[in-house]
Structure formats: C-alpha cells, structure tokens
Design an enzyme around this catalytic site. Structure first.
Site: not given
Ligand SMILES: [Zn+2]
Length: 678
Positions: A466-467, A470, A473
């Site tokens: 998940h991290e 980011h 991104h």
């Molecule tokens: Zn998050």
C-alpha cells in the site's frame, strides 16, 4: 547550518543533507523561509505591471520554494524521528505557520491580481489554466472574496474552531487514558499472548497498580483484543469502556465541544456561500457535492447491513455449538468472527509469517512488481545517508535512467509515530528545475532480536504494498508546477493509487516470486491463495457496515446548517441513532467504527471527509478489474496507468483523466462485487 535546510542539496537527486542539520537550525530556517516568502509576495503585489500568469501565478509558485524545502524535512522528521525538542518546536511554530498561510490567502491585493488572471483564463490552456483555477478556488474558499466585516468574522471563526479542535483532542485523549481497563487476575486475560500480558502488567505498574493488569484503549470502537479475549465479561467491560469515551458528563466530556465546533463550521460554510460544511469540503474534492457522497454511502449501506446479518447468523451458530450462548453482542463479534474464519475457511493468517521475510517481500515482491509494470529497477546506495541509521536508501531507475530515491524506514522505534505513511522530500517539477523525486515509506514493524530475520505479518505485507503505491505516485508523477507535483491530488483521490498497488501482493506471479519459506526455501503452500480468495468477502458485511456508519455520522453532522446543530450534549446519541437507522445501519451488534464523542478524524483534518477511503476504492476496484481483464502484470498496462493516473500528479482534473482512459467514469459495481455486496 540553516543552508542545509534552505538550499538545494548537492547530493544525488537532492537528497537532504541530514547529517548537516541540527535541531537549532529549524527555527531560524523557518523564520527565514517565511520572511523570504512574504517579501516575494510583497514584490508580486507591489508590481506596477498588469497582472499576468507569469508575474502573478508563476511568481506565487516560486515564492514558497525555500520554505517548502525546510518544511518537508521538518514535518517528515516530526513523524519519523522526533523527540521532545522537535515536538516543542512544532507546537511553537504550528500557529505561526497557519497564520502565515492565512495571510497569504487573505491578502486582498494578491487575490485581486489572481482574480484578474482568472478572468482572462480562456487565454491559457492545460496545466497553466488549471493552476489559475485551483489557486482562485483556494482564495475563494479561504474567504478572499468576502467583504471586510465577513473576513473579520471568518478569522474569528477559524481561530475558535481550531481552539475547539485542540480541546476536543485533549479531552478525548484524557478520557481514553482514564478509561483504560484494569484487570485483577491473569486468568481473565486468557487469549492474549505472553508479550501482550507482560505489556499489560507493565502498563499497570506504570500507574501504580503493581500486580494487576491494564488494557489501554485504541481508536476503533472494536478493540483488537476483542478478537482473542476468551472471558466474555472482560470483553464487555472493554467494549463499554471504548464506547463511553468522551460522553460521561465529566470534565473530559467532548460532546459540547463537538457541537460548538460543528455549529461554527456550519456558520463558516454559510459565510462562504455554502448550505453546509459538507458543501464547502466536497467542493474542493472530486466528490463535488454532499449529495454525491450520500448517494454513494447509501447505495452501499443496505447490502452491507444485509450481509452483516447473514454473518451474524454464522457467528451465532458458532457460539451456540461452542458454549450454548445464543446471542452475539457487539463485544462478541470479533471473537466469533475469528472462530468462523478458521473453521469455515481454514485460514489462519498468523502461520504465514515464515513465508514473508521482509527483504524478500521488498525485492522479489514490491520491487519486482514495479519492475514488470513500470520498468523500474532499484539499487541500494549504502553510501547515501538517511535521517536515521535504520533508513535504507535505494536509487530508482526507469529503463536504466535514474529518476529518484526511495527511502525505506521499516522498524518501529520510540522516536517514530505509530502507523504507516509516505512522505516526499523532493518532488519532480520543471519550474524549479527538480528533475527527480525523493520519497520515503515509514512502517512500524517490531525489530527482531539481533541475528533473527524480520518476518512480516500478512497485514504488514499488505501495508508495504500500500505505502509503496504512494511512493510510486511520488516517483512517477511529472508536473510543471510544484503545486501539482507528486501526490498533490485531492484528498478523496490520494488513497486510490496506494489501494491499487495492494492488488499485486496476492497476484500469483508476484506471490510465487517472493513468498518463499525463509528457512526451507519452500514456496508458499499452493492452496493458501485459494483459501485467501475464498475467504476474501468473509466479515466484509461487518467491516463495511462499521466504516459506513462512521462515514455517515460524519456526513450527517456536516450537512446541518448552524441553527440545526443541537445544543445539548445529550442530543448527540439521539442524532447518531437517527442518522444510522435512516439508512438501516442500526444493528446493535454492529457498531460504528467511531462515534462523535471520540471521532478524532472529524475534529481534526478529516472533517466531512471520512468518506474518502471508500470513495477512492470505487476507482481502485474498477482499476483492479481492468488490470485483470487486460493481462495483469504487463509493462503495457503499467504505462497506461502511468499516463492517465499516477504520472499526471495533480496537473489536471483526475476524474476527467480517468474517464478519458476508460471511456467512462468508474462504476460502483466492481466495488460491490469485491466486498460481496453485489
Ligand atoms: Zn495510504
């Protein structure tokens, strides 16, 4: 050296010179950064030239460069590696920085110039035009277009609201500490691990209760220990303590504070031309209106409640056969949910840890998937120093070309805040000549004993993916203006790319590549994936219901006008109950994840925005379905996703870009299916 904070670093990819920064540098660097920005703003407004995009918007974008560089380091370390001195510095500077920001957005002369450029925006295109539109909206939503008396009232309201928010946080915390559950005998703690029991003993001793045990409360209504504590009375006591926070009529009662804050927020929204505070917040998000949010939440509520009732029947059957207990109360739910998960799906996530050795998960899982999708490679650079000896630095290349640095800070330590998150130290933007990015991921994995491998839990592996979503991104976004660089997107959009990256954790090709037993080298048992898939929607009725209930409580309060907010603290429970029964989320065995009196998110930065998580999951589920339909882990798919989603940063309307990619907006069906709500 305050230059180490203010000046661009000469290290690769402008990695901050952490070794040259000391605590004494922050204050003077922040002061200087603010003073320089104010001088730059004065130069903009004092200009005798006609306002133009260049002399106003571009100048505005440049004005904060050095302050921004300081604050990126300051705020990142405040979470990742802080101490009392840094916390004190933050307490001292937070109001000053807020005032600095307000001064910028309430500067009449500056707004007049921005507005002049905005009026002529038809002459601009692309990212330039979007920049004017977004700045204009920032100014308007901050009150720049109001008359002097209204502006004065707005300043008062902002101050009062932030005072109430701080008071809410303190009272909620104090009551939560107060309500920690004292347990007399170790027998009552059956179900906890030896480590958890000794932590409870130490916590009791810390409060002068040597020989007894103390269970401290956690944020969610459903305390994690409810899933393991075998003693039903203790479960009930713990649950009721969680639920009582902030609403006992004592000095730490938060309800009056909450109602005052809600009333003032509603007044603020009206001053700015909105019917409600939810209108003000959603106007600056992709949702656009409170109605769009309510429609989506209500669309999910009844199938979620229905599934929860079906789950409840299974839990009741389990409880009956176990001990003749015929009802499932809210404090029983997590306990019997675990029993049913193990017996019906044969899934015990705890036994998977030997297959999740951290470095293999990172290199052969997380990095491997990014390589296949985006052509990324990662080279560890032990010659580059992070802000703490435990931070690992990797240089990231795309098709062989270096594009930035990825910093990983995996382990928990006293100087780190709880949870997991991503930060950007440097964002790629052409205006300031920053060609590459420096991003970091923080997790809180307990450090193993020396010489022992780090074996992650199922949830920790998921968090890492998940991290890293980011981080991707932040690494792959390309923008002209710093305002739009990296993850600078709407709050109800920012979780979407990180949610999407979670899909690769259990993607067969990726899982087979990283999930290898750390001792035997054996691959993960072949049937594990099937069992995980079969159990994927189990308990989702409960999870969706408790989340939606909290999101609806948040929304319902913020839909009110100032005169509609009740004045009596006793009215809070009644209002919540009405808001939930109106949408069918009134099963007493399934309680909201948070109730008003301890809903810290909405009396902090997430007011009227708790819906964001499921809002972005609509895009996530549709995107996951697209990857699956199009061959999954391929470079071609990754390229399309970069072009329309993560590569654009905040440079254009994200939903417009999404619709252009898919030929339509994201439908809700894939989300319903994923959560078993179809
Ligand atoms: Zn998050």
């Amino acid at each position: 050296m305050i230059d180490a904070l203010l000046e661009p670093s000469d290290l690769p990819h402008r990695l901050p010179r952490f070794a040259d920064i000391s605590i004494e540098d922050y204050g003077p660097a922040i002061e200087q950064g603010m003073a320089e920005q104010l001088a730059a703003l004065t130069a903009i407004t004092a200009s005798a030239e006609e306002p133009t995009f260049e002399n106003t918007l571009v100048a505005l974008e440049r004005s904060g460069e050095r302050l921004d560089r300081v604050l990126r380091v300051f705020f990142s370390l405040l979470s990742a590696d802080s101490d009392d001195d840094l916390d004190e510095l933050h307490a001292a500077y937070a109001p000053r920085l807020a005032a600095h920001h307000d001064a910028l957005l309430l500067d009449d002369a500056l707004f007049a110039r921005v507005n002049a450029v905005y009026e002529k925006r038809a002459e601009l295109e692309g990212e330039d035009r979007y920049l004017v539109e977004r700045y204009h909206r920032d100014f308007v939503l901050a009150g720049a277009a109001l008359g002097p008396a209204e502006k004065a009232r707005l300043r008062e309201l902002n101050q009062e609201i932030s005072g109430l928010e701080a008071a809410f946080g303190q009272a909620a915390q104090a009551d939560s500490n107060d309500l920690a559950v004292v347990v007399d005998t170790v027998e009552e703690l059956a179900g906890l691990t030896p480590g958890e029991i000794s932590a409870a003993a130490a916590a009791a001793e810390g409060r002068g209760l040597a020989g007894r045990f103390l269970i401290t409360l956690t944020l969610f209504t459903a305390h994690p220990y409810l899933s393991v504590l075998e003693n039903r009375e203790l479960r009930q006591r713990l649950f009721e303590a969680q639920l009582a926070r902030g609403s006992r009529g004592n000095a730490n009662d938060t309800r009056g504070i909450a109602l005052d804050a809600l009333r003032l927020r509603a007044e603020k929204a009206q001053l700015l031309g909105f019917d409600s505070y939810a209108g003000l917040v959603t106007a600056d998000n992709t949702a656009g209106t409170p109605k769009a949010v309510r429609d989506m939440l209500e669309r999910l509520a009844s199938p979620a409640a229905r599934n929860a009732r079906a789950e409840q029947a299974a839990l009741e059957a389990s409880a009956r056969s176990e001990n003749g207990q015929s009802t499932i109360e809210a404090w029983d739910w997590p306990f019997y949910a675990e029993k049913v998960r193990v017996s019906e799906y044969d899934v015990d996530l705890a036994v998977l840890r030997p297959w999740f050795e951290a470095d293999r998960v990172l290199r052969d899982g997380v990095f491997f998937a990014a390589g296949r999708l985006y052509g990324l490679t990662f080279e560890e650079r032990p010659d580059l120093q992070g802000y703490h000896p435990e931070v690992r630095v990797f240089e990231v290349s795309r098709d062989g070309e270096p594009i930035g640095l990825f910093l990983l800070d995996l382990y928990t330590r006293d100087s780190k805040k709880g949870g997991a998150w991503m930060n950007s130290y440097v964002t790629a933007n052409t205006l300031l000549g920053e060609p590459s990015a420096v991003v970091t991921n923080n997790l809180n994995v307990p450090k193993p004993a020396p010489g022992e491998p780090t074996l992650l839990t199922f949830d920790q592996v998921n968090t890492l993916f998940h991290e890293f979503g980011h981080a991707l991104h932040g690494l792959l976004a390309r923008a002209t203006y710093p305002r739009f660089a990296a993850t600078s997107v709407y709050r109800d959009f920012v979780e979407y790319p990180s949610q999407v990256n979670e899909m690769w954790m259990l993607w067969p090709e990726v899982l087979a590549n990283y999930a290898v037993h750390h001792e035997t080298g054996e691959p993960i048992p072949a049937d594990v994936l099937g069992k995980l898939e079969a159990s994927a929607t189990f308990n989702e009725g409960f999870a969706t219901s408790e989340y939606l209930a909290a999101a609806l409580i948040d929304l319902a309060w913020h839909e009110l006008g100032p005169a509609e907010v009740p004045t009596s603290p006793e009215a809070v429970e009644e209002f919540e109950a009405a808001a939930l029964s109106a949408v069918g989320l009134d099963n007493p065995a399934v309680r909201a994840r948070y109730y008003t009196a301890y809903f810290k998110h909405i009396f902090g930065g997430y007011a009227s925005a708790y819906y964001s998580y499921i809002w972005s999951e609509v895009l996530d589920a549709d995107t996951v379905a697209w990857f699956k339909e199009n061959g999954g882990l391929t470079r071609e798919n990754g390229e399309a996703y970069v072009r329309y989603v993560i590569g654009i940063g905040g440079t254009r309307d994200p939903l417009e870009s999404y619709a252009e990619w898919r030929g339509r907006p994201a439908p809700i069906a894939p989300l319903l299916e994923r959560r078993g709500l179809a």
